[in-house]
Write a protein that holds these residues in place. Structure first.
Motif, short mmCIF file in Angstrom:
data_model
loop_
_atom_site.label_atom_id
_atom_site.label_comp_id
_atom_site.label_asym_id
_atom_site.label_seq_id
_atom_site.Cartn_x
_atom_site.Cartn_y
_atom_site.Cartn_z
N VAL A 38 0.84 -1.20 0.00
CA VAL A 38 0.00 0.00 0.00
C VAL A 38 0.87 1.25 0.00
O VAL A 38 0.60 2.22 -0.72
CB VAL A 38 -0.98 -0.01 1.19
CG1 VAL A 38 -1.65 1.33 1.39
CG2 VAL A 38 -2.02 -1.10 1.01
N GLN A 39 1.94 1.25 0.79
CA GLN A 39 2.84 2.40 0.81
C GLN A 39 3.53 2.60 -0.54
O GLN A 39 3.70 3.74 -0.99
CB GLN A 39 3.88 2.26 1.91
CG GLN A 39 3.34 2.49 3.28
CD GLN A 39 4.41 2.43 4.35
OE1 GLN A 39 5.54 2.04 4.10
NE2 GLN A 39 4.05 2.81 5.56
N LEU A 42 0.91 4.07 -2.93
CA LEU A 42 0.65 5.47 -2.61
C LEU A 42 1.82 6.37 -2.99
O LEU A 42 1.61 7.49 -3.48
CB LEU A 42 0.32 5.62 -1.13
CG LEU A 42 -1.04 5.07 -0.69
CD1 LEU A 42 -1.21 5.20 0.81
CD2 LEU A 42 -2.17 5.77 -1.42
N SER A 43 3.04 5.91 -2.79
CA SER A 43 4.21 6.72 -3.16
C SER A 43 4.28 6.92 -4.66
O SER A 43 4.52 8.03 -5.14
CB SER A 43 5.49 6.04 -2.68
OG SER A 43 5.55 6.03 -1.28
N LEU A 45 1.82 6.65 -6.87
CA LEU A 45 0.70 7.46 -7.34
C LEU A 45 0.84 8.93 -6.94
O LEU A 45 0.41 9.82 -7.68
CB LEU A 45 -0.62 6.90 -6.82
CG LEU A 45 -1.07 5.58 -7.47
CD1 LEU A 45 -2.36 5.10 -6.85
CD2 LEU A 45 -1.21 5.73 -8.96
N SER A 46 1.43 9.20 -5.78
CA SER A 46 1.63 10.60 -5.38
C SER A 46 2.63 11.29 -6.31
O SER A 46 2.45 12.45 -6.66
CB SER A 46 2.08 10.70 -3.93
OG SER A 46 3.40 10.26 -3.78
N CYS A 133 10.13 -0.73 -0.32
CA CYS A 133 9.33 0.33 0.29
C CYS A 133 10.24 1.43 0.86
O CYS A 133 9.99 2.62 0.67
CB CYS A 133 8.44 -0.26 1.37
SG CYS A 133 7.27 0.90 2.06
N LYS A 137 10.48 5.31 -0.58
CA LYS A 137 10.20 6.43 0.31
C LYS A 137 11.33 7.46 0.29
O LYS A 137 11.10 8.65 0.43
CB LYS A 137 10.01 5.94 1.75
CG LYS A 137 8.68 5.28 1.98
CD LYS A 137 7.58 6.24 1.74
CE LYS A 137 6.47 6.04 2.73
NZ LYS A 137 5.38 6.95 2.47
#
Length: 150
Positions: A38-39, A42-43, A45-46, A133, A137
């Motif tokens: 999920v992280q 989200l990363s 897509l952001s 991940c 990040k």
């Protein structure tokens, strides 16, 4: 593990203990993988969202080049920002490729038997996702520092 238990004089309690450890470790490992996935999503897509949000401001920023002097700084700032976001996407791709490539054909913990082997096997499945991940990040920080964008 099953062969090891069948070849030994293991009683029902040992079988139950191994089963509970394997089931608990599997649930925890699955949760770790789901959270990391999920992280990652989200990363990525952001970063895509940031790139897409920059595009509508391009005409205004590029019009600043025609004005010259201080007004052209808006165009330069837009180019730096957009190129930074694009390079973040490249760094994300490289980070994912490297982190999964590190663990592709290796057994990180060797062959250990018993409960420790089960726990290390679950960690071996989780390790590539955790490293990917963490690398994703940090991708924005790497690009910003390398290009001096702040």
């Amino acid at each position: 593990m099953k062969e090891e238990l069948e070849n030994s004089d293991a009683d029902g309690g040992t079988w139950l203990a191994y089963g509970i450890v394997a089931m608990t470790g599997g649930v925890i490992g699955g949760l770790v993988i789901i959270v990391c996935a999920v992280q990652l999503i989200l990363s990525v897509l952001s970063r895509l969202f940031k790139m897409l949000l920059c595009i509508p401001f391009a005409p205004v920023a590029f019009a600043g080049f025609a004005g010259g002097r201080e007004f052209s700084q808006s165009g330069i700032a837009w180019l730096k920002t957009y190129i930074g976001y694009c390079l973040e996407a490249v760094v994300i791709i490289l980070a994912i490729d490297i982190s999964y490539g590190l663990f592709q054909d290796t057994s990180a913990f060797g062959s250990v038997s018993g409960v420790v082997g089960v726990v290390l096997g679950i960690c071996e499945y989780c390790l590539p996702m955790i490293t990917a991940c963490a690398c994703v990040k940090g991708a924005d920080t790497v690009v910003r520092r390398c290009l001096g964008l702040g």
